[in-house]
Write a protein that holds these residues in place. Sequence first.
Motif, PDB file in Angstrom:
ATOM      1  N   LEU A  91       0.867  -1.183   0.000  1.00  0.00           N
ATOM      2  CA  LEU A  91       0.000   0.000   0.000  1.00  0.00           C
ATOM      3  C   LEU A  91       0.905   1.235   0.000  1.00  0.00           C
ATOM      4  N   PRO A  92       1.449   1.606  -1.165  1.00  0.00           N
ATOM      5  CA  PRO A  92       2.502   2.627  -1.217  1.00  0.00           C
ATOM      6  C   PRO A  92       2.040   4.043  -0.930  1.00  0.00           C
ATOM      7  N   ASP A  93       0.756   4.323  -1.037  1.00  0.00           N
ATOM      8  CA  ASP A  93       0.285   5.704  -0.913  1.00  0.00           C
ATOM      9  C   ASP A  93      -0.117   6.096   0.506  1.00  0.00           C
ATOM     10  N   ALA A 312      -9.003 -18.121  -5.043  1.00  0.00           N
ATOM     11  CA  ALA A 312      -8.147 -17.396  -5.988  1.00  0.00           C
ATOM     12  C   ALA A 312      -6.880 -18.183  -6.299  1.00  0.00           C
ATOM     13  N   ALA A 313      -6.343 -18.866  -5.305  1.00  0.00           N
ATOM     14  CA  ALA A 313      -5.111 -19.630  -5.513  1.00  0.00           C
ATOM     15  C   ALA A 313      -5.325 -20.755  -6.513  1.00  0.00           C
ATOM     16  N   GLU A 314      -6.467 -21.407  -6.453  1.00  0.00           N
ATOM     17  CA  GLU A 314      -6.698 -22.601  -7.265  1.00  0.00           C
ATOM     18  C   GLU A 314      -7.322 -22.306  -8.616  1.00  0.00           C
ATOM     19  N   ASN A 315      -7.675 -21.057  -8.870  1.00  0.00           N
ATOM     20  CA  ASN A 315      -8.260 -20.693 -10.166  1.00  0.00           C
ATOM     21  C   ASN A 315      -7.299 -19.759 -10.895  1.00  0.00           C
ATOM     22  N   PRO A 316      -6.694 -20.216 -11.995  1.00  0.00           N
ATOM     23  CA  PRO A 316      -5.693 -19.385 -12.687  1.00  0.00           C
ATOM     24  C   PRO A 316      -6.225 -18.041 -13.140  1.00  0.00           C
ATOM     25  N   SER A 317      -7.521 -17.941 -13.402  1.00  0.00           N
ATOM     26  CA  SER A 317      -8.084 -16.693 -13.935  1.00  0.00           C
ATOM     27  C   SER A 317      -8.619 -15.763 -12.853  1.00  0.00           C
ATOM     28  N   THR A 318      -8.561 -16.178 -11.590  1.00  0.00           N
ATOM     29  CA  THR A 318      -9.083 -15.352 -10.493  1.00  0.00           C
ATOM     30  C   THR A 318      -7.938 -14.637  -9.787  1.00  0.00           C
ATOM     31  N   PRO A 319      -7.891 -13.315  -9.821  1.00  0.00           N
ATOM     32  CA  PRO A 319      -6.806 -12.592  -9.133  1.00  0.00           C
ATOM     33  C   PRO A 319      -7.062 -12.523  -7.634  1.00  0.00           C
ATOM     34  N   PHE A 320      -5.988 -12.338  -6.889  1.00  0.00           N
ATOM     35  CA  PHE A 320      -6.132 -12.028  -5.475  1.00  0.00           C
ATOM     36  C   PHE A 320      -6.601 -10.589  -5.339  1.00  0.00           C
ATOM     37  N   LEU A 321      -7.151 -10.256  -4.196  1.00  0.00           N
ATOM     38  CA  LEU A 321      -7.737  -8.929  -4.008  1.00  0.00           C
ATOM     39  C   LEU A 321      -6.707  -7.864  -3.652  1.00  0.00           C
ATOM     40  N   LEU A 322      -5.534  -8.270  -3.137  1.00  0.00           N
ATOM     41  CA  LEU A 322      -4.534  -7.298  -2.688  1.00  0.00           C
ATOM     42  C   LEU A 322      -3.177  -7.457  -3.353  1.00  0.00           C
ATOM     43  N   PHE A 323      -2.751  -8.691  -3.598  1.00  0.00           N
ATOM     44  CA  PHE A 323      -1.361  -8.949  -3.988  1.00  0.00           C
ATOM     45  C   PHE A 323      -1.310  -9.910  -5.166  1.00  0.00           C
ATOM     46  N   ASN A 324      -0.856  -9.414  -6.318  1.00  0.00           N
ATOM     47  CA  ASN A 324      -0.780 -10.229  -7.531  1.00  0.00           C
ATOM     48  C   ASN A 324       0.567 -10.035  -8.212  1.00  0.00           C
ATOM     49  N   LEU A 335       6.583  -5.275   2.327  1.00  0.00           N
ATOM     50  CA  LEU A 335       7.077  -5.021   3.675  1.00  0.00           C
ATOM     51  C   LEU A 335       5.972  -5.142   4.713  1.00  0.00           C
ATOM     52  N   GLU A 336       4.739  -4.864   4.317  1.00  0.00           N
ATOM     53  CA  GLU A 336       3.633  -5.039   5.257  1.00  0.00           C
ATOM     54  C   GLU A 336       3.511  -6.497   5.712  1.00  0.00           C
ATOM     55  N   PHE A 337       3.984  -7.413   4.867  1.00  0.00           N
ATOM     56  CA  PHE A 337       4.006  -8.837   5.209  1.00  0.00           C
ATOM     57  C   PHE A 337       5.242  -9.180   6.039  1.00  0.00           C
ATOM     58  N   THR A 338       6.428  -8.834   5.538  1.00  0.00           N
ATOM     59  CA  THR A 338       7.664  -9.278   6.195  1.00  0.00           C
ATOM     60  C   THR A 338       7.939  -8.541   7.501  1.00  0.00           C
ATOM     61  N   THR A 339       7.533  -7.287   7.594  1.00  0.00           N
ATOM     62  CA  THR A 339       7.876  -6.481   8.761  1.00  0.00           C
ATOM     63  C   THR A 339       6.754  -6.413   9.787  1.00  0.00           C
ATOM     64  N   ALA A 340       5.554  -6.858   9.400  1.00  0.00           N
ATOM     65  CA  ALA A 340       4.425  -6.750  10.327  1.00  0.00           C
ATOM     66  C   ALA A 340       3.605  -8.033  10.389  1.00  0.00           C
ATOM     67  N   ALA A 341       2.959  -8.406   9.284  1.00  0.00           N
ATOM     68  CA  ALA A 341       1.933  -9.439   9.356  1.00  0.00           C
ATOM     69  C   ALA A 341       2.472 -10.820   9.665  1.00  0.00           C
ATOM     70  N   TYR A 342       3.644 -11.186   9.113  1.00  0.00           N
ATOM     71  CA  TYR A 342       4.119 -12.553   9.308  1.00  0.00           C
ATOM     72  C   TYR A 342       5.158 -12.658  10.428  1.00  0.00           C
ATOM     73  N   ARG A 343       5.163 -11.723  11.308  1.00  0.00           N
ATOM     74  CA  ARG A 343       6.025 -11.825  12.495  1.00  0.00           C
ATOM     75  C   ARG A 343       5.131 -12.319  13.643  1.00  0.00           C
ATOM     76  N   LEU A 344       4.925 -13.639  13.647  1.00  0.00           N
ATOM     77  CA  LEU A 344       3.913 -14.261  14.507  1.00  0.00           C
ATOM     78  C   LEU A 344       4.496 -14.605  15.879  1.00  0.00           C
TER      79      LEU A 344
END
Length: 581
Positions: A91-93, A312-324, A335-344
Motif C-alpha cells: 500500500l505505497p500511498d 483465488a489460488a486454485e483458479n488461474p483466472s481469479t486474481p487475489f484482491l490485494l497482492f498479484n 514489507l507489510e508482510f515481512t515487517t508486520a503481518a508474518y512476524r507471529l
Amino acid sequence: MTTDTTTAGPPAADVATLREEARTRLLDQLLGHDGQSALNPDGLRVADPTFTGHGCPLRLDLANGAGPPAPNTTIAFTDAVVETGTYMWLLPDLKAYAPKDELIKKLGAPGGPLDLNPPTPPKKCAELGEKIDDKYLAKPTVKEPKAPADSGIPAGYTYLGQFLDHNITFQADVTFDSNTIRDTTNFRGARVDLSHVYGLGPKTQSFAFYDNLDVGKFWIDPYHDYDVPRNPQGVPVIADPRNDNTIISIQIHHAFMLFHNAVVDMLKGSVPDVMLFDTAKRQVVWHYQWMILNDWLPRIVKDTVYAKVKAAAENPSTPFLLFNPPQGKPVTLPLEFTTAAYRLHSLPVEEYRLNEHTAGHLFHFRKPFAPLRTDQIIDWRQFFVIPGAQQPQYARRFDRKIIHAFLQMPPPIDSPLTWLEDSTKKEKLPEGNPYADQLYSPLLSIAIRNLLRANTFVRKDGSKGMPSGEDIAKEVYVKYPSGHDPYKPADFELKDFDHVPPWYYILGEGALEENSKVGSLKLGTVGSAIVGEVIAALVKTDPDSYLTYNGKNPTKKWTPTFGETPGTFYMSDLVRIAGLV
C-alpha cells in the motif's frame, strides 16, 4: 485429517508399510494408473514395476531403457542458482507512522505492556517468567475436529511457520537506521520451494551436504543420524544455518532431509538414477506447498478470508484482491508482510516437552548452533497430531502479548556470532517498569527489534516508517469486510501512541474481533488477508509449483500421494514417512 484424541488407538503401521503404500500411489500417478493421464514431467521415463522380475528393479537410462547411461552422459540435474530479490510496498500511498524510540522501548521491554508472563517481583527481570495458563493456548474448540481449520495450532506449527519464513525471506543487510526497498536485498527467491533445504543441489554442493555414494540423497551422519551434519565447531552444514536457532526448528529441517531421502528410496528402480534427485525434489516440494496452503494456512487464517484466498489460488483466472505478483522472477515481497503481518511472535510458549523424558525452557535445552544430544531427540507426537497418540502440546493464541523470554533473548540467536555490535548494550529499564532499577538490552527484545525495524523503511515521499495499523485496516476492509471500523490505540490500551503500529495491530486484531481476553485462535481480518494472500500468491505465481502445473493441466491435476488419506498431506504425514514416529 486425523482428530485430536487423548486415548491411544491401534499402533500405526510400520514405516516400511507406509512408504510402500505411498510409493504405489506415487508410481500410479506418474504412470497414469490412477485413471488419469500420466503425470510424467519433462519427458521423464518411469519404469513400470509390473515389468520387473526376479526381485530386481529395472534401471532405465534416458535413451532406450536398455542399460545404464554411457560414460560422460550429461547428468540431468536441474540445479538453479539461488535467486535474490527486493521488497515493495503493498500500500505505497499511505502515510508513514514511526512512534518514538522511547515509546517502543516502554512497550516492548521485559515487564512492559507486551510481557505476557513477567516474573513476579521481588523476582529479578532476568529470571524465568511465570508459568503460562492453559487458557492462553490455541487448543481446538471443536470436540472432534475433522480439518486443520478446526484443529487449533499444535506446537510444531509455530516452528513450521518459522521454517517457511526462512524459506522465503532473508534480510541480512537490514539496519536499525535507514532502509529503502531499492537497496534492501532479500537473499531468498521468495518461492515456497525449500531452497533453504536444497541449496544449489547435489551437482553444485555435493561436497557440502549431499551424499556422494547414495545418489540423489542428503548425507546424514551415520554416527549422529538424529541430527543434521555439523562441522567441528557444531555449526550445521545445511543450506540455511538459521534453522538451527532453536532445538525444534533444526529438527524440522532434519525431518525434511529424511523425508526427501525416503522419497528417493521409493523411486529407486523406477526412475533413472540420473533423474532421482529431480523427481524426488519435485514431489517433496509439491507436497510441502500443498501442506502449507492446506494444513498451515487454515490454522492461522480467518475462515472467511481463507475461503477467498484458496479460491483465488486454485483458479488461474481469479486474481487475489490485494497482492498479484507477476510470474517472473525474482519476487518482491511486501514489507507489510515481512515487517508486520508474518512476524507471529505471540505463538511460542517458553517450556516444551521434547519427549517422554526431556522437558524444559526453549532457550535452556542447548545453545543455538550446537550438536543435539540423544536425550533431545523430539518425539513428534508431542508437537503434531499423530494417529493413535496423545493430545500434543499447543502454541499460544494470537494476542498482543509476547512470552517473557522473547523480550530478553539470549545472544546469539540469529547466527553463531553476535550479529549487531551493540545487541547486548545495556541501559536502564523505562520509567514505570516494575523492574525499573535493573538493566536490560533493548535489542535482545524481539518486540523492540520488530518495532524499531519498522521505523527505518523509507516511503516514496521520503518519510520513514510503516503505515499505521488503522490505515492498513481501512484499505484491507474494503476488500475483506470485517463488520467493524479500524481499531484505534484506545482499543489496544496503547497510551501515548497516536496510532497503532501495524505489527501490534495484527497480533491483537483477532482477539478484539472475537471479544476475547485470552487471545484468538486465528489472525484477524488484516493479518489473515495479508498473510493468506502473500503465501498463496507465492505458490500460485511460481512457474514450477503444483498450482501452476494444475492450471496448465486441468484434466490431469496433481494431488498429494503421501498422506494417510490419499489426496491430502499434513505435517503428521511428513514425519511418519520420514520414519520419525
